[in-house]
Enzyme design. Structure first.
Site, PDB file in Angstrom:
ATOM      1  N   TYR A 177       0.843  -1.214   0.000  1.00  9.23           N
ATOM      2  CA  TYR A 177       0.000   0.000   0.000  1.00  9.23           C
ATOM      3  C   TYR A 177       0.873   1.258   0.000  1.00  9.23           C
ATOM      4  O   TYR A 177       1.012   1.928   1.018  1.00  9.23           O
ATOM      5  CB  TYR A 177      -0.893  -0.030   1.250  1.00  9.23           C
ATOM      6  CG  TYR A 177      -2.013   1.004   1.286  1.00  9.23           C
ATOM      7  CD1 TYR A 177      -2.971   1.057   0.283  1.00  9.23           C
ATOM      8  CD2 TYR A 177      -2.114   1.915   2.336  1.00  9.23           C
ATOM      9  CE1 TYR A 177      -3.998   1.986   0.330  1.00  9.23           C
ATOM     10  CE2 TYR A 177      -3.145   2.849   2.392  1.00  9.23           C
ATOM     11  CZ  TYR A 177      -4.085   2.873   1.385  1.00  9.23           C
ATOM     12  OH  TYR A 177      -5.110   3.784   1.427  1.00  9.23           O
ATOM     13  N   ARG A 182      -1.660   8.009  -3.937  1.00 11.60           N
ATOM     14  CA  ARG A 182      -2.522   6.997  -3.328  1.00 11.60           C
ATOM     15  C   ARG A 182      -3.860   7.600  -2.918  1.00 11.60           C
ATOM     16  O   ARG A 182      -3.941   8.789  -2.624  1.00 11.60           O
ATOM     17  CB  ARG A 182      -1.810   6.421  -2.094  1.00 11.60           C
ATOM     18  CG  ARG A 182      -2.450   5.192  -1.512  1.00 11.60           C
ATOM     19  CD  ARG A 182      -1.597   4.612  -0.403  1.00 11.60           C
ATOM     20  NE  ARG A 182      -1.553   5.488   0.766  1.00 11.60           N
ATOM     21  CZ  ARG A 182      -0.627   5.392   1.726  1.00 11.60           C
ATOM     22  NH1 ARG A 182       0.334   4.504   1.655  1.00 11.60           N
ATOM     23  NH2 ARG A 182      -0.657   6.218   2.750  1.00 11.60           N
ATOM     24  N   ASP A 183      -4.884   6.756  -2.857  1.00 12.05           N
ATOM     25  CA  ASP A 183      -6.196   7.155  -2.347  1.00 12.05           C
ATOM     26  C   ASP A 183      -6.750   8.316  -3.183  1.00 12.05           C
ATOM     27  O   ASP A 183      -7.212   9.320  -2.658  1.00 12.05           O
ATOM     28  CB  ASP A 183      -6.053   7.567  -0.873  1.00 12.05           C
ATOM     29  CG  ASP A 183      -7.344   7.408  -0.085  1.00 12.05           C
ATOM     30  OD1 ASP A 183      -8.241   6.689  -0.556  1.00 12.05           O
ATOM     31  OD2 ASP A 183      -7.469   8.013   0.995  1.00 12.05           O
ATOM     32  N   SER A 189      -5.999   8.975   3.299  1.00 11.13           N
ATOM     33  CA  SER A 189      -4.846   8.081   3.260  1.00 11.13           C
ATOM     34  C   SER A 189      -3.847   8.455   2.169  1.00 11.13           C
ATOM     35  O   SER A 189      -3.164   7.603   1.622  1.00 11.13           O
ATOM     36  CB  SER A 189      -5.319   6.631   3.074  1.00 11.13           C
ATOM     37  OG  SER A 189      -6.078   6.231   4.172  1.00 11.13           O
ATOM     38  N   ASP A 229      -8.209  -0.273  -2.796  1.00 11.93           N
ATOM     39  CA  ASP A 229      -8.944   0.817  -3.463  1.00 11.93           C
ATOM     40  C   ASP A 229      -8.415   1.228  -4.835  1.00 11.93           C
ATOM     41  O   ASP A 229      -9.121   1.916  -5.584  1.00 11.93           O
ATOM     42  CB  ASP A 229      -9.022   2.095  -2.602  1.00 11.93           C
ATOM     43  CG  ASP A 229      -9.782   1.891  -1.308  1.00 11.93           C
ATOM     44  OD1 ASP A 229     -10.424   0.830  -1.152  1.00 11.93           O
ATOM     45  OD2 ASP A 229      -9.741   2.787  -0.456  1.00 11.93           O
ATOM     46  N   ASP A 408      -9.059   5.171  10.629  1.00 10.81           N
ATOM     47  CA  ASP A 408      -9.284   5.294   9.180  1.00 10.81           C
ATOM     48  C   ASP A 408      -8.935   6.681   8.649  1.00 10.81           C
ATOM     49  O   ASP A 408      -8.640   6.834   7.453  1.00 10.81           O
ATOM     50  CB  ASP A 408     -10.758   5.034   8.852  1.00 10.81           C
ATOM     51  CG  ASP A 408     -11.154   3.588   9.084  1.00 10.81           C
ATOM     52  OD1 ASP A 408     -10.334   2.696   8.812  1.00 10.81           O
ATOM     53  OD2 ASP A 408     -12.284   3.356   9.545  1.00 10.81           O
TER      54      ASP A 408
END
Ligand SMILES: *[C@@H]1O[C@H](CO)[C@@H](O)[C@H](O)[C@H]1NC(C)=O
Ligand SMILES: *[C@@H]1O[C@H](CO)[C@@H](O)[C@H](O)[C@H]1NC(C)=O
Ligand SMILES: *[C@@H]1O[C@H](CO)[C@@H](O)[C@H](O)[C@H]1NC(C)=O
Length: 453
Positions: A177, A182-183, A189, A229, A408
């Site tokens: 990850y 990212r995200d 995140s 994701d 989260d």
């Protein structure tokens, strides 16, 4: 004159052999600068071709020549399952047939155990006892920064020793990850790498470092969930400009990850596939299956890609008789319906359709206002324990992918990584930064665990 000739003769063979192995680097700005004044090894071993990825990275990928066939004596694996050798692109071994979780014990990471122990130290009575028991439940470890990669080596060494001591080989569960940008459809995140700032080369280096650790412990099996994701965002969120901009980089990075991990022969990978409330909508099933399949085939159908991981860090039930009202009439209102709908599409497209399903925080249902709410949902509880007794042959295991208690996303509206989902009325607040410990939330998960701890 004579001296120079000797020197030249001494150098020549080295120069002639300056050829990169399959999957080795064969070009790129930084690489050639490092090699110095002479051109670096821009030629590739037999059976592979130098393939341009970006200005910083070209790689020897299988194909474009005659593949050298190697045969080795089959070795006996730790579970006495015979391993054979194949020459499939990107693979030097074939995976064990069947469920890769069988015949192994799962390693308990000391990092999560320490988080849980620290949390339990502030609790008393039965809550404390229940909290402490969480440290004995196998949970994936998220390698969300390159700085965390060396700790994988520690875990693998530990797992290797435990496996030898008990006679049962070990599994270490990891989440890969660290994509650049990212995200892309959310904020909570955001990662350490950006596409604009050499992100793809940085990501390749991150994967290389994971590979270097794992390579040292071929007796330990690694189960990897690849980039939560990321591919789901490419299915449904290309109207978000950050996702559109990231598309080619995500594909190149995920391809690199599965190819490199595949070469090791002891890493079984599951690509992240969102969850029922995301790719499980009927209109998204085929586009999702097409994306997974084209990525997989373009990567050379890596044989250790076992299938898909669903519900990672989410709250959905695996199977329920009473659909949560938030599922709004989606026929695929739980993970089992989603999997049963997706699997035939994958199978006909040629993608290996085995699944693992995160149930770590799925113990309590009907707690969200919208199906898309994902941030520290109030009232959640730890769910079904990790097991291979799933009752469904498509599903290899229920797992705990999200370490319960790790946050989260922050609810601080001024924070750079604030995402509005973490400020919704069904999100527990105040919440710290993503990935950091959220004590109050952990206690909720413990108290609401179903089945109880
Ligand atoms: C436990 O309590 C101490 C003292 O109040 C505090 O400093 C620490 O952060 C707490 N730890 C957790 C995990 O809540
Ligand atoms: C993208 O499309 C979805 C579905 O139509 C919509 O809900 C969402 O608001 C859109 N996002 C952006 C940033 O346009
Ligand atoms: C919220 O984030 C801002 C910006 O980083 C910071 O200055 C502030 O201290 C944070 N507030 C809380 C309560 O953590």
């Amino acid at each position: 004159m004579f001296v120079s000739l000797v020197a030249l003769v001494a150098i020549l063979p080295v120069f002639v052999n300056a050829q990169s192995p399959v999957y080795g680097q064969c070009g790129g700005k930084r690489f050639q600068a490092l090699v110095g004044c002479s051109a670096g090894p821009t030629t590739c071993a037999a059976g592979s071709t130098c393939t341009y990825s970006n200005p910083y990275y070209s790689q020897c990928l299988p194909g474009g020549g005659t593949t050298k066939t190697t045969t080795t004596t089959p070795v006996t694996g730790p579970t006495s399952t015979p391993h054979t050798t194949s020459t499939a692109p990107g693979g030097s071994q074939t995976p064990d047939a069947g469920n890769p979780f069988l015949g192994h014990n799962i390693y308990l990471t000391p990092f999560y155990a320490a988080e849980v122990a620290a949390a339990a130290a502030n609790l008393t009575g039965t809550t404390q006892t229940k909290a402490l028991s969480v440290a004995k439940i196998p949970t994936f470890t998220w390698f969300d920064t390159v700085a965390k990669v060396p700790s994988l080596g520690t875990y693998l060494a530990d797992a290797s020793a435990q496996g030898k001591a008990s006679g049962t080989p070990m599994i270490v569960e990891i989440i890969v990850y660290d994509l650049p940008d990212r995200d892309c459809a959310a904020a909570a995140s955001n990662g350490e790498f950006s596409i604009a700032n050499n992100g793809q080369a940085n990501y390749f280096n991150y994967i290389d470092q994971l590979v270097a650790q794992i390579k040292q412990y071929p007796d330990v099996r690694v189960i990897a969930i690849i980039e939560p994701d990321s591919l789901a965002n490419l299915v449904t969120n290309l109207n978000v400009s950050k996702c559109a901009n990231a598309q080619t980089t995500y594909l190149a990075c995920v391809t690199y990850a599965i190819q490199q991990l595949n070469k090791l022969g002891n890493v079984y990978s599951y690509l992240d596939a969102g969850h029922a409330g995301w790719l499980g909508w009927p209109a998204n099933l085929s586009p999702a299956a097409q994306l997974f399949t084209s990525l997989y085939k373009n990567a050379g159908s890596p044989s250790f890609v076992r299938g898909l991981a669903t519900n990672v860090a989410n709250y959905n039930s695996f199977s329920t008789n009473s659909p949560d009202p938030i599922t709004q009439g989606n026929a695929n209102y739980d993970e089992l319906h989603y999997i049963n709908a997706l699997a035939p599409v994958l199978q006909s497209a040629g993608f290996p359709s085995h699944f693992i399903v995160d149930q770590g925080r799925s113990g309590v249902q009907n707690i969200r206002q919208q199906w898309g709410d994902w941030c520290n949902v109030k009232g959640a509880g730890f769910g079904t324990r990790p097991t291979t007794n799933t009752g469904v042959s498509l599903v290899d295991a229920f797992v705990w992918a999200k370490p319960g208690g790790e946050c989260d996303g922050t609810s601080n509206t001024s924070a750079a990584r604030y995402d509005y989902h973490c400020g919704l009325s069904d999100a527990d607040q105040p919440a710290p930064e993503a990935g950091t410990w959220f004590q109050e939330y952990f206690v909720t998960l413990v108290n609401n665990a179903n089945p109880p701890l």
